[in-house]
Design a protein around this motif. Structure first.
Motif, PDB file in Angstrom:
ATOM      1  N   PRO A   1       0.787  -1.235   0.000  1.00 43.24           N
ATOM      2  CA  PRO A   1       0.000   0.000   0.000  1.00 43.24           C
ATOM      3  C   PRO A   1       0.819   1.286   0.000  1.00 43.24           C
ATOM      4  O   PRO A   1       0.396   2.284  -0.567  1.00 43.24           O
ATOM      5  CB  PRO A   1      -0.835  -0.097   1.276  1.00 43.24           C
ATOM      6  N   ALA A   2       1.984   1.277   0.601  1.00 39.96           N
ATOM      7  CA  ALA A   2       2.796   2.499   0.694  1.00 39.96           C
ATOM      8  C   ALA A   2       3.300   2.968  -0.670  1.00 39.96           C
ATOM      9  O   ALA A   2       3.646   4.139  -0.832  1.00 39.96           O
ATOM     10  CB  ALA A   2       3.975   2.272   1.625  1.00 39.96           C
ATOM     11  N   ARG A   3       3.316   2.094  -1.664  1.00 40.92           N
ATOM     12  CA  ARG A   3       3.839   2.470  -2.978  1.00 40.92           C
ATOM     13  C   ARG A   3       2.769   3.022  -3.909  1.00 40.92           C
ATOM     14  O   ARG A   3       3.091   3.542  -4.973  1.00 40.92           O
ATOM     15  CB  ARG A   3       4.522   1.268  -3.621  1.00 40.92           C
ATOM     16  N   CYS A   4       1.500   2.908  -3.539  1.00 44.69           N
ATOM     17  CA  CYS A   4       0.408   3.418  -4.373  1.00 44.69           C
ATOM     18  C   CYS A   4       0.164   4.884  -4.013  1.00 44.69           C
ATOM     19  O   CYS A   4      -0.279   5.199  -2.914  1.00 44.69           O
ATOM     20  CB  CYS A   4      -0.858   2.594  -4.171  1.00 44.69           C
ATOM     21  N   THR A   5       0.434   5.777  -4.931  1.00 45.07           N
ATOM     22  CA  THR A   5       0.304   7.210  -4.643  1.00 45.07           C
ATOM     23  C   THR A   5      -1.150   7.630  -4.433  1.00 45.07           C
ATOM     24  O   THR A   5      -1.438   8.441  -3.555  1.00 45.07           O
ATOM     25  CB  THR A   5       0.932   8.062  -5.754  1.00 45.07           C
ATOM     26  N   GLU A   6      -2.068   7.090  -5.216  1.00 44.89           N
ATOM     27  CA  GLU A   6      -3.472   7.466  -5.059  1.00 44.89           C
ATOM     28  C   GLU A   6      -4.027   6.978  -3.721  1.00 44.89           C
ATOM     29  O   GLU A   6      -4.670   7.721  -2.999  1.00 44.89           O
ATOM     30  CB  GLU A   6      -4.311   6.899  -6.202  1.00 44.89           C
ATOM     31  N   GLY A   7      -3.762   5.726  -3.381  1.00 43.95           N
ATOM     32  CA  GLY A   7      -4.220   5.187  -2.103  1.00 43.95           C
ATOM     33  C   GLY A   7      -3.609   5.927  -0.926  1.00 43.95           C
ATOM     34  O   GLY A   7      -4.278   6.229   0.060  1.00 43.95           O
TER      35      GLY A   7
END
Length: 104
Positions: A86-92
């Motif tokens: 999750p930490a790599r998804c910019t939108e999330g």
């Protein structure tokens, strides 16, 4: 809180006839009618009612964060990156940050 404002704008506003004067003037939240101040309000932009009536609705952070929460839920259900890391998804990550700020 730009992204929170954009998400809150996409959510449907209540019917104009069902709102109080304070809600149509922006002194109270358009959804829950709580009294707002500059620090607690999320501006929802200029809207036009029937007959050319212009109004500037505002929302409390809690009511504005609900559409952001639902957007986050929809996002994480379809995003492989959020499932893996999750930490790599910019939108999330941006949606989670907006929710944290709204809860302050």
């Amino acid at each position: 809180m730009t992204q929170l404002r954009e998400i809150a704008l996409e959510a449907a506003l209540p019917e104009l006839d069902s709102l109080s004067v304070a809600q149509t003037c922006g002194r109270a939240c358009v959804r829950c009618a709580v009294t707002l101040c500059t620090a607690t309000a999320v501006e929802l932009g200029e809207h036009r009612g029937e007959g050319g009536f212009t109004w500037f609705p505002r929302s409390c952070r809690l009511c504005a964060s609900r559409p952001a929460y639902l957007a986050l839920l929809a996002h994480i259900q379809s995003c492989e990156q959020c499932a893996d890391e999750p930490a790599r998804c910019t939108e999330g990550r941006a949606l989670r940050q907006e929710l944290r700020e709204a809860r302050r």
